[in-house]
Write a protein that holds these residues in place. Structure first.
Motif, PDB file in Angstrom:
ATOM      1  N   GLU A  25      98.571  87.600 -39.806  1.00 59.24           N
ATOM      2  CA  GLU A  25      98.038  88.761 -40.525  1.00 59.24           C
ATOM      3  C   GLU A  25      97.374  88.355 -41.834  1.00 59.24           C
ATOM      4  O   GLU A  25      96.391  88.960 -42.253  1.00 59.24           O
ATOM      5  CB  GLU A  25      99.137  89.792 -40.771  1.00 59.24           C
ATOM      6  N   LEU A  26      97.892  87.336 -42.494  1.00 55.60           N
ATOM      7  CA  LEU A  26      97.254  86.825 -43.702  1.00 55.60           C
ATOM      8  C   LEU A  26      95.869  86.260 -43.382  1.00 55.60           C
ATOM      9  O   LEU A  26      94.898  86.497 -44.109  1.00 55.60           O
ATOM     10  CB  LEU A  26      98.119  85.759 -44.369  1.00 55.60           C
ATOM     11  N   GLY A  27      95.766  85.543 -42.272  1.00 52.13           N
ATOM     12  CA  GLY A  27      94.467  85.030 -41.838  1.00 52.13           C
ATOM     13  C   GLY A  27      93.480  86.138 -41.531  1.00 52.13           C
ATOM     14  O   GLY A  27      92.308  86.075 -41.918  1.00 52.13           O
ATOM     15  N   VAL A  28      93.952  87.177 -40.865  1.00 49.94           N
ATOM     16  CA  VAL A  28      93.088  88.321 -40.565  1.00 49.94           C
ATOM     17  C   VAL A  28      92.636  88.995 -41.858  1.00 49.94           C
ATOM     18  O   VAL A  28      91.459  89.324 -42.030  1.00 49.94           O
ATOM     19  CB  VAL A  28      93.812  89.327 -39.641  1.00 49.94           C
ATOM     20  N   TRP A  70      88.418  90.604 -45.575  1.00 47.09           N
ATOM     21  CA  TRP A  70      87.968  90.754 -46.961  1.00 47.09           C
ATOM     22  C   TRP A  70      86.678  89.965 -47.190  1.00 47.09           C
ATOM     23  O   TRP A  70      85.695  90.493 -47.703  1.00 47.09           O
ATOM     24  CB  TRP A  70      89.042  90.274 -47.950  1.00 47.09           C
ATOM     25  N   ALA A  71      86.692  88.704 -46.812  1.00 46.77           N
ATOM     26  CA  ALA A  71      85.542  87.844 -47.088  1.00 46.77           C
ATOM     27  C   ALA A  71      84.291  88.290 -46.345  1.00 46.77           C
ATOM     28  O   ALA A  71      83.189  88.292 -46.915  1.00 46.77           O
ATOM     29  CB  ALA A  71      85.884  86.394 -46.728  1.00 46.77           C
ATOM     30  N   VAL A  72      84.428  88.690 -45.095  1.00 48.27           N
ATOM     31  CA  VAL A  72      83.262  89.119 -44.318  1.00 48.27           C
ATOM     32  C   VAL A  72      82.694  90.424 -44.879  1.00 48.27           C
ATOM     33  O   VAL A  72      81.472  90.558 -45.045  1.00 48.27           O
ATOM     34  CB  VAL A  72      83.618  89.246 -42.819  1.00 48.27           C
ATOM     35  N   MET A  73      83.562  91.375 -45.199  1.00 48.47           N
ATOM     36  CA  MET A  73      83.061  92.651 -45.746  1.00 48.47           C
ATOM     37  C   MET A  73      82.358  92.447 -47.082  1.00 48.47           C
ATOM     38  O   MET A  73      81.297  93.027 -47.329  1.00 48.47           O
ATOM     39  CB  MET A  73      84.201  93.654 -45.886  1.00 48.47           C
ATOM     40  N   VAL A  74      82.943  91.632 -47.949  1.00 44.04           N
ATOM     41  CA  VAL A  74      82.332  91.374 -49.257  1.00 44.04           C
ATOM     42  C   VAL A  74      81.018  90.628 -49.082  1.00 44.04           C
ATOM     43  O   VAL A  74      80.020  90.948 -49.737  1.00 44.04           O
ATOM     44  CB  VAL A  74      83.318  90.605 -50.169  1.00 44.04           C
ATOM     45  N   MET A 131      86.047  81.467 -47.223  1.00 46.27           N
ATOM     46  CA  MET A 131      87.157  82.357 -46.892  1.00 46.27           C
ATOM     47  C   MET A 131      86.951  83.013 -45.534  1.00 46.27           C
ATOM     48  O   MET A 131      87.918  83.338 -44.845  1.00 46.27           O
ATOM     49  CB  MET A 131      87.336  83.440 -47.956  1.00 46.27           C
ATOM     50  N   CYS A 132      85.692  83.231 -45.151  1.00 46.80           N
ATOM     51  CA  CYS A 132      85.413  83.797 -43.823  1.00 46.80           C
ATOM     52  C   CYS A 132      85.999  82.897 -42.742  1.00 46.80           C
ATOM     53  O   CYS A 132      86.607  83.372 -41.781  1.00 46.80           O
ATOM     54  CB  CYS A 132      83.910  83.942 -43.604  1.00 46.80           C
ATOM     55  N   ALA A 133      85.824  81.607 -42.913  1.00 43.24           N
ATOM     56  CA  ALA A 133      86.325  80.655 -41.922  1.00 43.24           C
ATOM     57  C   ALA A 133      87.802  80.333 -42.124  1.00 43.24           C
ATOM     58  O   ALA A 133      88.521  80.093 -41.150  1.00 43.24           O
ATOM     59  CB  ALA A 133      85.512  79.381 -41.975  1.00 43.24           C
ATOM     60  N   LEU A 134      88.266  80.332 -43.366  1.00 47.17           N
ATOM     61  CA  LEU A 134      89.650  79.966 -43.645  1.00 47.17           C
ATOM     62  C   LEU A 134      90.639  80.894 -42.947  1.00 47.17           C
ATOM     63  O   LEU A 134      91.649  80.446 -42.396  1.00 47.17           O
ATOM     64  CB  LEU A 134      89.910  79.956 -45.153  1.00 47.17           C
ATOM     65  N   GLY A 135      90.355  82.183 -42.960  1.00 45.03           N
ATOM     66  CA  GLY A 135      91.247  83.127 -42.288  1.00 45.03           C
ATOM     67  C   GLY A 135      91.320  82.886 -40.795  1.00 45.03           C
ATOM     68  O   GLY A 135      92.397  82.926 -40.195  1.00 45.03           O
ATOM     69  N   VAL A 136      90.172  82.628 -40.181  1.00 49.81           N
ATOM     70  CA  VAL A 136      90.141  82.350 -38.740  1.00 49.81           C
ATOM     71  C   VAL A 136      90.880  81.044 -38.455  1.00 49.81           C
ATOM     72  O   VAL A 136      91.642  80.942 -37.483  1.00 49.81           O
ATOM     73  CB  VAL A 136      88.683  82.283 -38.225  1.00 49.81           C
ATOM     74  N   LEU A 137      90.684  80.042 -39.318  1.00 51.82           N
ATOM     75  CA  LEU A 137      91.388  78.772 -39.130  1.00 51.82           C
ATOM     76  C   LEU A 137      92.896  78.931 -39.285  1.00 51.82           C
ATOM     77  O   LEU A 137      93.671  78.283 -38.569  1.00 51.82           O
ATOM     78  CB  LEU A 137      90.861  77.726 -40.111  1.00 51.82           C
ATOM     79  N   LEU A 138      93.325  79.780 -40.206  1.00 53.47           N
ATOM     80  CA  LEU A 138      94.755  80.037 -40.365  1.00 53.47           C
ATOM     81  C   LEU A 138      95.316  80.687 -39.106  1.00 53.47           C
ATOM     82  O   LEU A 138      96.370  80.284 -38.601  1.00 53.47           O
ATOM     83  CB  LEU A 138      95.002  80.919 -41.594  1.00 53.47           C
ATOM     84  N   GLY A 176      96.954  92.888 -41.611  1.00 52.75           N
ATOM     85  CA  GLY A 176      95.860  92.121 -42.185  1.00 52.75           C
ATOM     86  C   GLY A 176      94.535  92.838 -42.210  1.00 52.75           C
ATOM     87  O   GLY A 176      93.819  92.786 -43.205  1.00 52.75           O
ATOM     88  N   PHE A 177      94.180  93.509 -41.130  1.00 50.44           N
ATOM     89  CA  PHE A 177      92.877  94.168 -41.097  1.00 50.44           C
ATOM     90  C   PHE A 177      92.795  95.260 -42.147  1.00 50.44           C
ATOM     91  O   PHE A 177      91.847  95.322 -42.930  1.00 50.44           O
ATOM     92  CB  PHE A 177      92.584  94.740 -39.703  1.00 50.44           C
ATOM     93  N   GLN A 178      93.805  96.108 -42.178  1.00 49.11           N
ATOM     94  CA  GLN A 178      93.804  97.220 -43.130  1.00 49.11           C
ATOM     95  C   GLN A 178      93.846  96.701 -44.564  1.00 49.11           C
ATOM     96  O   GLN A 178      93.142  97.208 -45.443  1.00 49.11           O
ATOM     97  CB  GLN A 178      95.000  98.150 -42.875  1.00 49.11           C
ATOM     98  N   ALA A 179      94.657  95.688 -44.815  1.00 51.93           N
ATOM     99  CA  ALA A 179      94.744  95.125 -46.163  1.00 51.93           C
ATOM    100  C   ALA A 179      93.416  94.491 -46.576  1.00 51.93           C
ATOM    101  O   ALA A 179      92.975  94.642 -47.718  1.00 51.93           O
ATOM    102  CB  ALA A 179      95.864  94.096 -46.240  1.00 51.93           C
ATOM    103  N   GLY A 180      92.771  93.790 -45.657  1.00 54.29           N
ATOM    104  CA  GLY A 180      91.474  93.190 -45.956  1.00 54.29           C
ATOM    105  C   GLY A 180      90.433  94.236 -46.310  1.00 54.29           C
ATOM    106  O   GLY A 180      89.631  94.057 -47.228  1.00 54.29           O
ATOM    107  N   VAL A 181      90.445  95.348 -45.581  1.00 58.07           N
ATOM    108  CA  VAL A 181      89.510  96.443 -45.863  1.00 58.07           C
ATOM    109  C   VAL A 181      89.790  97.049 -47.234  1.00 58.07           C
ATOM    110  O   VAL A 181      88.868  97.313 -48.011  1.00 58.07           O
ATOM    111  CB  VAL A 181      89.576  97.521 -44.755  1.00 58.07           C
ATOM    112  N   ILE A 182      91.061  97.250 -47.570  1.00 55.80           N
ATOM    113  CA  ILE A 182      91.401  97.841 -48.864  1.00 55.80           C
ATOM    114  C   ILE A 182      91.006  96.914 -50.000  1.00 55.80           C
ATOM    115  O   ILE A 182      90.450  97.350 -51.016  1.00 55.80           O
ATOM    116  CB  ILE A 182      92.895  98.208 -48.914  1.00 55.80           C
ATOM    117  N   PHE A 183      91.263  95.608 -49.856  1.00 56.98           N
ATOM    118  CA  PHE A 183      90.825  94.649 -50.874  1.00 56.98           C
ATOM    119  C   PHE A 183      89.305  94.676 -51.022  1.00 56.98           C
ATOM    120  O   PHE A 183      88.774  94.638 -52.133  1.00 56.98           O
ATOM    121  CB  PHE A 183      91.269  93.227 -50.509  1.00 56.98           C
TER     122      PHE A 183
END
Length: 154
Positions: free
Chosen positions: A115-118, A123-127, A71-78, A36-43
């Protein structure tokens, strides 16, 4: 205004493979390197590239603040929700074995959801951080030069 047609065309050609690779990293993360972390960074990198070439105004049309902020919160909630679900099913926090009839399937499903939540959160936090800096920079430039264009291109 210069159009930078080569950069715009290159970006349009690169975006789909970058995002496809991010999906590969996301869904292959429980079998090998990635997750999840790496995928979020790539997105996020794909979106940042889009922003650098097409400008923050167009980027905000693609991913408005009303999408990125939740989305920042949705991932953490997931992530947390998977842990709570395992507790409600009689296990301990993030005991993935409780998620399916077979512990192997439960492990796979739990890792996939966490991992989907991460990935969503990263992604959302970086964007959000990147666009906040870009928009503030554009506001300062606009205040200093009222004749500059609003989308950040000179």
């Amino acid at each position: 205004m210069r159009t930078h047609s080569v950069l715009r065309t290159s970006t349009k050609l690169l975006m789909p493979p970058i995002m496809l690779f991010a999906l590969y990293v996301q869904f292959h993360g429980d079998y090998g390197p990635g997750g999840g972390f790496q995928a979020g960074v790539i997105f996020a990198v794909a979106f940042i590239l889009f922003t650098l070439i097409f400008g923050p105004a167009r980027a905000r049309r693609v991913a408005p603040e009303w999408v990125t902020t939740p989305m920042c919160a949705l991932g953490v909630l997931l992530y947390a929700g998977v842990g709570v679900a395992t507790m409600l099913l009689g296990g301990t926090y993030l005991d993935y074995n409780m998620l399916a009839h077979d512990p192997h399937h439960g492990q796979h499903l739990g890792i996939l959801l966490v991992e989907l939540g991460v990935g969503l959160t990263v992604w959302a936090v970086m964007v959000t951080i990147f666009l906040t800096f870009v928009e503030r920079h554009a506001q300062r430039e606009a205040a200093a030069d009222p004749d500059a264009e609003e989308d950040g291109h000179a």
